[in-house]
Design a protein around this motif. Structure first.
Motif, PDB file in Angstrom:
ATOM      1  N   ARG A 147      33.677  31.179 -45.528  1.00  0.00           N
ATOM      2  CA  ARG A 147      33.169  32.254 -44.678  1.00  0.00           C
ATOM      3  C   ARG A 147      32.268  31.704 -43.577  1.00  0.00           C
ATOM      4  O   ARG A 147      32.305  32.152 -42.447  1.00  0.00           O
ATOM      5  CB  ARG A 147      32.383  33.269 -45.510  1.00  0.00           C
TER       6      ARG A 147
ATOM      7  N   GLY B 246      38.327  34.737 -35.435  1.00  0.00           N
ATOM      8  CA  GLY B 246      37.469  35.903 -35.326  1.00  0.00           C
ATOM      9  C   GLY B 246      35.987  35.640 -35.397  1.00  0.00           C
ATOM     10  O   GLY B 246      35.197  36.583 -35.442  1.00  0.00           O
ATOM     11  N   SER B 247      35.553  34.369 -35.401  1.00  0.00           N
ATOM     12  CA  SER B 247      34.131  34.045 -35.527  1.00  0.00           C
ATOM     13  C   SER B 247      33.764  32.906 -34.588  1.00  0.00           C
ATOM     14  O   SER B 247      34.572  32.008 -34.321  1.00  0.00           O
ATOM     15  CB  SER B 247      33.790  33.654 -36.964  1.00  0.00           C
TER      16      SER B 247
ATOM     17  N   ARG C 125      33.330  34.206 -40.900  1.00  0.00           N
ATOM     18  CA  ARG C 125      34.754  34.584 -40.824  1.00  0.00           C
ATOM     19  C   ARG C 125      35.272  34.931 -42.223  1.00  0.00           C
ATOM     20  O   ARG C 125      35.963  34.117 -42.863  1.00  0.00           O
ATOM     21  CB  ARG C 125      35.567  33.475 -40.149  1.00  0.00           C
TER      22      ARG C 125
END
Length: 285
Positions: free
Chosen positions: A28, A127-128, A18
């Motif tokens: 991330r 989003g992940s 992410r």
């Protein structure tokens, strides 16, 4: 649908992470060996960023409630199936409905990736679909009894066998760029970092590879203010023993970064297991 009968020592759902939330303190995350996950997804016709399973030191058993095409990459493991079917590492193969797959302990490397055609379709967070071991975002680490939905395959391309990349060098070598805080160290510390191999510590995890070996001495007193760090940054705490940041590293750090490992070599770091030797080689200027 996939049922986890046994997850092994540590297993999570991972995609490519992410990005874009470091300013909010969100790492991330994503697959530690991103190249391994990308290859597994390509082998079953998925988009490269589809979610798969990241197994740490193998030891997993999975039951495929519905039949599925899968591919397994990363650290090579012995595979056993309850049904008669052709199977192996780095090739797509079919698991019939109800079949069970056993994934043994890798002979080398640390992390193994299982991609299923359609991808693991758990609910995304920011989003992940990645599990973040540092912040706790995303799905929980896998346990016995966990069930995982599989996404739709109707729009995917046909399966084709991809070219498998060559194995990394042995012993593993990480190419590293100097800085940005190499001026915090006594003498030519980047050369010292590369002078002889380090040993991977048992305290390593998805946050970072902790190393034991040549001590890198600070030339300054006091503390460095926290600043942004990237995946692959080689941070050196007061102990002088370097840490190579991996996928779940924090967005900021308070210790000087002596260099940054090239992105192309991060899969080598991600597959280093406790007791392995790991060397650095300076590149650039």
């Amino acid at each position: 649908m996939i049922e986890v009968l046994a997850p092994g020592p540590y297993a999570t759902v991972q995609d490519l992470g992410r990005p874009g939330y470091a300013h909010l303190g969100v790492p991330r995350s994503g697959a530690a060996d991103a190249a391994g996950l990308r290859l597994a997804n390509r082998l079953v016709g998925n988009h490269e960023g589809s979610a798969g399973l990241e197994l740490t030191f193998g030891g997993a058993r999975l039951r495929f409630v519905t039949g599925a095409w899968i591919a397994i990459t990363g650290a090579p493991c012995p595979l056993t199936a309850s049904e008669t079917c052709a199977h192996g590492m780095r090739v797509p193969f079919w698991m019939p409905p109800g079949a069970e797959l056993g994934i043994g302990t890798p002979a080398s490397g640390l992390r193994t990736y299982v991609a299923v055609r359609g991808g693991i379709d758990v609910e995304p967070v920011l989003g992940s679909r990645s599990t973040d071991s540092l912040s706790g975002l995303g799905p929980a680490p896998l346990r016995a009894g966990t069930t995982l939905p599989v996404g739709d395959t109707g729009s995917l391309a046909a399966i084709c066998v991809d070219q498998v990349p060559p194995p990394p060098p042995s012993p593993p070598v990480l190419r590293v760029l100097r800085g940005p805080r190499d001026d915090w160290f006594a003498g030519d510390a980047p050369a010292g970092l590369c002078a002889r191999p380090y040993e991977v510590s048992q305290d390593s995890n998805r946050v970072g590879v902790r190393l034991r070996g040549t001590t890198l001495t600070w030339a300054r007193q006091g503390e460095l203010p926290s600043e942004g760090v990237v995946t692959g940054a080689v941070q050196v705490p007061p102990s002088g023993q370097p840490i190579v940041f991996l996928a779940d590293h924090p967005p900021t750090g308070g210790y000087p970064v002596i260099g940054v490992v090239l992105a192309a070599d991060l899969p080598i770091a991600a597959q280093a297991r406790p007791g392995d030797g790991l060397s650095f080689r300076l590149v650039g200027h």
